[in-house]
Motif scaffolding. Structure first.
Motif, PDB file in Angstrom:
ATOM      1  N   ASP A 179       0.830  -1.211   0.000  1.00  0.00           N
ATOM      2  CA  ASP A 179       0.000   0.000   0.000  1.00  0.00           C
ATOM      3  C   ASP A 179       0.862   1.257   0.000  1.00  0.00           C
ATOM      4  O   ASP A 179       1.981   1.266   0.510  1.00  0.00           O
ATOM      5  N   VAL A 180       0.289   2.305  -0.562  1.00  0.00           N
ATOM      6  CA  VAL A 180       0.930   3.618  -0.534  1.00  0.00           C
ATOM      7  C   VAL A 180       0.312   4.420   0.602  1.00  0.00           C
ATOM      8  O   VAL A 180      -0.909   4.527   0.700  1.00  0.00           O
ATOM      9  N   ARG A 181       1.157   4.956   1.457  1.00  0.00           N
ATOM     10  CA  ARG A 181       0.669   5.701   2.615  1.00  0.00           C
ATOM     11  C   ARG A 181       1.297   7.085   2.650  1.00  0.00           C
ATOM     12  O   ARG A 181       2.451   7.252   2.257  1.00  0.00           O
ATOM     13  N   THR A 182       0.515   8.048   3.103  1.00  0.00           N
ATOM     14  CA  THR A 182       1.019   9.412   3.268  1.00  0.00           C
ATOM     15  C   THR A 182       1.045   9.764   4.748  1.00  0.00           C
ATOM     16  O   THR A 182       0.022   9.669   5.430  1.00  0.00           O
ATOM     17  N   TRP A 183       2.232  10.131   5.236  1.00  0.00           N
ATOM     18  CA  TRP A 183       2.393  10.573   6.617  1.00  0.00           C
ATOM     19  C   TRP A 183       2.425  12.092   6.655  1.00  0.00           C
ATOM     20  O   TRP A 183       2.723  12.756   5.661  1.00  0.00           O
ATOM     21  N   GLN A 184       2.144  12.645   7.814  1.00  0.00           N
ATOM     22  CA  GLN A 184       2.361  14.070   8.030  1.00  0.00           C
ATOM     23  C   GLN A 184       3.319  14.226   9.201  1.00  0.00           C
ATOM     24  O   GLN A 184       3.433  13.350  10.046  1.00  0.00           O
ATOM     25  N   GLY A 185       4.031  15.326   9.183  1.00  0.00           N
ATOM     26  CA  GLY A 185       5.018  15.527  10.225  1.00  0.00           C
ATOM     27  C   GLY A 185       5.315  16.991  10.444  1.00  0.00           C
ATOM     28  O   GLY A 185       4.717  17.870   9.815  1.00  0.00           O
ATOM     29  N   ILE A 186       6.262  17.249  11.329  1.00  0.00           N
ATOM     30  CA  ILE A 186       6.632  18.619  11.685  1.00  0.00           C
ATOM     31  C   ILE A 186       8.144  18.759  11.587  1.00  0.00           C
ATOM     32  O   ILE A 186       8.889  17.905  12.060  1.00  0.00           O
ATOM     33  N   ILE A 187       8.579  19.830  10.932  1.00  0.00           N
ATOM     34  CA  ILE A 187       9.999  20.170  10.875  1.00  0.00           C
ATOM     35  C   ILE A 187      10.203  21.523  11.542  1.00  0.00           C
ATOM     36  O   ILE A 187       9.311  22.373  11.524  1.00  0.00           O
ATOM     37  N   CYS A 188      11.376  21.703  12.137  1.00  0.00           N
ATOM     38  CA  CYS A 188      11.699  22.972  12.790  1.00  0.00           C
ATOM     39  C   CYS A 188      13.065  23.447  12.319  1.00  0.00           C
ATOM     40  O   CYS A 188      13.962  22.638  12.048  1.00  0.00           O
ATOM     41  N   LYS A 189      13.217  24.759  12.238  1.00  0.00           N
ATOM     42  CA  LYS A 189      14.453  25.357  11.750  1.00  0.00           C
ATOM     43  C   LYS A 189      15.517  25.285  12.836  1.00  0.00           C
ATOM     44  O   LYS A 189      15.264  25.619  13.988  1.00  0.00           O
ATOM     45  N   ILE A 190      16.743  24.847  12.446  1.00  0.00           N
ATOM     46  CA  ILE A 190      17.803  24.720  13.438  1.00  0.00           C
ATOM     47  C   ILE A 190      18.885  25.782  13.251  1.00  0.00           C
ATOM     48  O   ILE A 190      19.399  26.320  14.208  1.00  0.00           O
TER      49      ILE A 190
END
Length: 201
Positions: A179-190
């Motif tokens: 199956d093809v799955r789409t995740w969501q996430g969070i990135i932060c500037k370092i």
């Protein structure tokens, strides 16, 4: 002095075959880093939401003037595009003004790519051997990259602040079994233009 035909065990035909083979191999290696773009006449407006990885280089012209070359990644909606623009001048104009003109032309190149109503005049092959332009896939917490390497979230497009750090949402698509799955996430500037994945679900 020995000529090519006098070299023991090497014929002119075999040398040409080797050179031709190397040329084909080089062309094949560069194929994945080249984009064929259509230069068009723009008929509709396109809004550039943000720009990332902006570089401006000034090079001398053979005739004595100068040329500013500008390239960057630009986001329109949820998609990132590669922009390129150049501006040649005699050298008496300040560098900032010349590169600003090149940036405007780079913006036009993005609008030409996105616009649905356009007239194709010619095709241009743009090649860049730069791994920072590649979109990251299957990223996990702790992975870092440039902003343009992350796929923007289609619903949550605005930046937000978390514990004093600039953050934003992103999407990541991959396979889980068949199956093809789409995740969501969070990135932060370092720092500078680097972002790190802090969560993915």
């Amino acid at each position: 002095m020995a000529t090519e035909s006098e070299t023991p065990g090497v014929s002119t035909m075999s040398v040409k075959t080797i050179i031709y083979g190397l040329a084909l191999a080089t062309a094949a290696a560069q194929a994945d880093q080249c984009v064929l773009q259509d230069k068009t006449v723009l008929h509709s407006a396109v809004t550039i939401a943000e720009r990332s990885l902006i570089t401006a280089t000034v090079v001398p012209e053979p005739t004595g003037g100068k040329r500013c070359l500008v390239n960057f990644q630009a986001r329109v909606g949820a998609t990132w595009y590669t922009a390129f623009g150049e501006y040649a001048w005699s050298g008496d104009t300040p560098r900032d003004q010349a590169c600003a003109a090149a940036t405007r032309r780079a913006d036009d190149s993005i609008r030409e790519q996105v616009s649905s109503s356009r007239v194709i005049s010619e095709k241009v092959l743009i090649c860049r051997d730069d791994p920072t332009l590649n979109t990251l896939r299957q990223v996990n917490p702790g992975v870092t990259g440039e902003l343009a390497q992350f796929r923007p979230h289609t619903d949550y497009t605005n930046e937000f602040w978390h514990n004093g750090t600039q953050c934003r949402w992103f999407l990541d698509t991959g396979y889980t079994g068949r199956d093809v799955r789409t995740w969501q996430g969070i990135i932060c500037k370092i720092h500078d233009s680097k972002w790190v994945v802090i969560d993915k679900f």
